[in-house]
Design a protein around this motif. Sequence first.
Motif, PDB file in Angstrom:
ATOM      1  N   ARG A 160       0.821  -1.218   0.000  1.00  0.00           N
ATOM      2  CA  ARG A 160       0.000   0.000   0.000  1.00  0.00           C
ATOM      3  C   ARG A 160       0.852   1.265   0.000  1.00  0.00           C
ATOM      4  N   ALA A 161       2.143   1.118   0.317  1.00  0.00           N
ATOM      5  CA  ALA A 161       3.040   2.271   0.358  1.00  0.00           C
ATOM      6  C   ALA A 161       3.663   2.590  -0.991  1.00  0.00           C
ATOM      7  N   LEU A 162       3.565   1.654  -1.946  1.00  0.00           N
ATOM      8  CA  LEU A 162       4.301   1.773  -3.204  1.00  0.00           C
ATOM      9  C   LEU A 162       3.366   1.808  -4.404  1.00  0.00           C
ATOM     10  N   ALA A 163       3.817   2.490  -5.442  1.00  0.00           N
ATOM     11  CA  ALA A 163       3.096   2.555  -6.711  1.00  0.00           C
ATOM     12  C   ALA A 163       4.030   2.073  -7.824  1.00  0.00           C
ATOM     13  N   PRO A 164       3.496   1.425  -8.863  1.00  0.00           N
ATOM     14  CA  PRO A 164       4.347   0.997  -9.981  1.00  0.00           C
ATOM     15  C   PRO A 164       5.004   2.199 -10.653  1.00  0.00           C
ATOM     16  N   HIS A 165       6.228   1.996 -11.131  1.00  0.00           N
ATOM     17  CA  HIS A 165       6.978   3.058 -11.818  1.00  0.00           C
ATOM     18  C   HIS A 165       7.826   2.403 -12.900  1.00  0.00           C
ATOM     19  N   PRO A 166       8.046   3.092 -14.029  1.00  0.00           N
ATOM     20  CA  PRO A 166       8.865   2.484 -15.105  1.00  0.00           C
ATOM     21  C   PRO A 166      10.241   2.034 -14.631  1.00  0.00           C
ATOM     22  N   ASP A 167      10.772   2.674 -13.595  1.00  0.00           N
ATOM     23  CA  ASP A 167      12.098   2.321 -13.094  1.00  0.00           C
ATOM     24  C   ASP A 167      12.047   1.458 -11.840  1.00  0.00           C
ATOM     25  N   GLY A 168      10.878   0.901 -11.531  1.00  0.00           N
ATOM     26  CA  GLY A 168      10.736   0.054 -10.341  1.00  0.00           C
ATOM     27  C   GLY A 168       9.450   0.358  -9.617  1.00  0.00           C
ATOM     28  N   VAL A 169       9.546   0.945  -8.429  1.00  0.00           N
ATOM     29  CA  VAL A 169       8.376   1.366  -7.660  1.00  0.00           C
ATOM     30  C   VAL A 169       8.683   2.721  -7.031  1.00  0.00           C
ATOM     31  N   SER A 170       7.644   3.497  -6.789  1.00  0.00           N
ATOM     32  CA  SER A 170       7.814   4.807  -6.157  1.00  0.00           C
ATOM     33  C   SER A 170       7.024   4.858  -4.872  1.00  0.00           C
ATOM     34  N   LEU A 171       7.497   5.661  -3.935  1.00  0.00           N
ATOM     35  CA  LEU A 171       6.825   5.841  -2.665  1.00  0.00           C
ATOM     36  C   LEU A 171       5.595   6.719  -2.877  1.00  0.00           C
ATOM     37  N   ARG A 172       4.427   6.235  -2.428  1.00  0.00           N
ATOM     38  CA  ARG A 172       3.184   6.993  -2.604  1.00  0.00           C
ATOM     39  C   ARG A 172       3.124   8.221  -1.699  1.00  0.00           C
ATOM     40  N   GLY A 173       3.751   8.154  -0.554  1.00  0.00           N
ATOM     41  CA  GLY A 173       3.653   9.230   0.420  1.00  0.00           C
ATOM     42  C   GLY A 173       4.120  10.562  -0.132  1.00  0.00           C
ATOM     43  N   ASP A 174       3.383  11.619   0.203  1.00  0.00           N
ATOM     44  CA  ASP A 174       3.727  12.968  -0.249  1.00  0.00           C
ATOM     45  C   ASP A 174       5.038  13.397   0.409  1.00  0.00           C
ATOM     46  N   PRO A 175       6.031  13.818  -0.391  1.00  0.00           N
ATOM     47  CA  PRO A 175       7.317  14.246   0.197  1.00  0.00           C
ATOM     48  C   PRO A 175       7.170  15.372   1.217  1.00  0.00           C
ATOM     49  N   ARG A 176       6.097  16.159   1.139  1.00  0.00           N
ATOM     50  CA  ARG A 176       5.913  17.258   2.090  1.00  0.00           C
ATOM     51  C   ARG A 176       5.723  16.770   3.522  1.00  0.00           C
ATOM     52  N   LEU A 177       5.415  15.475   3.688  1.00  0.00           N
ATOM     53  CA  LEU A 177       5.302  14.915   5.027  1.00  0.00           C
ATOM     54  C   LEU A 177       6.638  14.901   5.764  1.00  0.00           C
ATOM     55  N   PHE A 178       7.730  15.076   5.022  1.00  0.00           N
ATOM     56  CA  PHE A 178       9.053  15.108   5.634  1.00  0.00           C
ATOM     57  C   PHE A 178       9.413  16.509   6.135  1.00  0.00           C
ATOM     58  N   ALA A 179       8.585  17.507   5.840  1.00  0.00           N
ATOM     59  CA  ALA A 179       8.896  18.880   6.239  1.00  0.00           C
ATOM     60  C   ALA A 179       8.505  19.140   7.688  1.00  0.00           C
ATOM     61  N   ARG A 180       9.149  20.118   8.289  1.00  0.00           N
ATOM     62  CA  ARG A 180       8.877  20.520   9.663  1.00  0.00           C
ATOM     63  C   ARG A 180       7.491  21.151   9.780  1.00  0.00           C
ATOM     64  N   SER A 181       6.854  20.966  10.914  1.00  0.00           N
ATOM     65  CA  SER A 181       5.590  21.643  11.190  1.00  0.00           C
ATOM     66  C   SER A 181       5.828  23.137  11.361  1.00  0.00           C
ATOM     67  N   ALA A 182       4.772  23.915  11.190  1.00  0.00           N
ATOM     68  CA  ALA A 182       4.893  25.364  11.317  1.00  0.00           C
ATOM     69  C   ALA A 182       5.054  25.793  12.771  1.00  0.00           C
ATOM     70  N   VAL A 183       4.487  25.016  13.680  1.00  0.00           N
ATOM     71  CA  VAL A 183       4.512  25.360  15.106  1.00  0.00           C
ATOM     72  C   VAL A 183       4.783  24.098  15.906  1.00  0.00           C
ATOM     73  N   LYS A 184       5.568  24.220  16.945  1.00  0.00           N
ATOM     74  CA  LYS A 184       5.790  23.128  17.887  1.00  0.00           C
ATOM     75  C   LYS A 184       5.064  23.450  19.192  1.00  0.00           C
ATOM     76  N   LEU A 185       4.356  22.466  19.728  1.00  0.00           N
ATOM     77  CA  LEU A 185       3.660  22.683  20.988  1.00  0.00           C
ATOM     78  C   LEU A 185       4.658  22.808  22.134  1.00  0.00           C
ATOM     79  N   LYS A 186       4.323  23.625  23.101  1.00  0.00           N
ATOM     80  CA  LYS A 186       5.109  23.761  24.317  1.00  0.00           C
ATOM     81  C   LYS A 186       4.495  22.888  25.419  1.00  0.00           C
ATOM     82  N   GLN A 187       5.198  22.764  26.531  1.00  0.00           N
ATOM     83  CA  GLN A 187       4.728  21.909  27.620  1.00  0.00           C
ATOM     84  C   GLN A 187       3.332  22.319  28.081  1.00  0.00           C
ATOM     85  N   ALA A 188       3.075  23.607  28.180  1.00  0.00           N
ATOM     86  CA  ALA A 188       1.757  24.072  28.622  1.00  0.00           C
ATOM     87  C   ALA A 188       0.664  23.658  27.630  1.00  0.00           C
ATOM     88  N   ASP A 189       0.984  23.672  26.339  1.00  0.00           N
ATOM     89  CA  ASP A 189       0.014  23.251  25.324  1.00  0.00           C
ATOM     90  C   ASP A 189      -0.313  21.769  25.470  1.00  0.00           C
TER      91      ASP A 189
END
Length: 295
Positions: free
Chosen positions: A189-218
């Motif tokens: 379910r993580a992979l899609a067919p590709h002419p050169d093998g298989v590709s990762l379906r997951g959006d690369p933007r999932l590897f980016a940092r979040s805009a805000v990090k919660l603090k202990q009080a949050d």
Amino acid sequence: MGDETGAAQDCVWEVDGLRLAGRAWGPRDGTPVLALHGWMDHADSFQELAPRLAGCRVVALDLSGQGLSGHRAAHATYNIWDDLPQIAELLDLLGWQDCVLLGHSRGANIAGLFAAAQPGRVRALIALDSLVPEPDPDETIVTTLTAFIEQTRKQKARPPRLFPSTEAYIERRTAQGNARRTSEALAERALAPHPDGVSLRGDPRLFARSAVKLKQADVEAVLRAWRCPVLNIWATEGIKSKRPVLAQLAARAGELVMTYETAELAGDHHFHLEPGAAGQIAEAVLAFLDRHGCR
């Protein structure tokens, strides 16, 4: 079809114009359980656990940008709270006034945020090898935003990750610390067919940092806001063994959450994909739901 035999049903919904996919197990009139997977996993993360939750209708969602679900629009992001409105909409589509939320890793963190923000829609919270987002005591909002902008732009421009074969993907996950059984279970379910093998379906933007990090009080505000019983199950070789802050959060939850129960089972971070551990988790979950009148 999803039924008492353990067979899974493939599901598709449309939320905000985005195609969301998932899988379902169990009788349609069973206890409603919405299962949320971890980072870069998908609904098949629950293929061992879900059929063991007897009497439950388990719907496991591919969170957007992962598995077979669609990727978000070019202007959108994958901050952890971006999933919350989609979860509310999905509950409406399923016709569930409330449900048991079952989350693993990042999915547990998302479930925890939802349970705090929409307490009337969550009758119980089951968190596997995580609980809430880790607070960041040191990073400032400025440095977080800087990383968010730069990493989002970088990942947005990056093409999908390619592997020469499914076996290469499995070996890569195994080298990163996943058990081979886990890597094999998640490959299709993580992979899609590709002419050169298989590709990762997951959006690369999932590897980016979040805009805000919660603090202990949050984070503590989230814990205080839970009105449902909470079962927090950790793996002995999971992320808590590598991140002491999670042990501190679990201890804090014991002080702040009205009904908080915790357990530890043998296994690694994906222990719910191991048949033996999945059986133990299911037994603990069903007993917990019965004990608190959630079925």
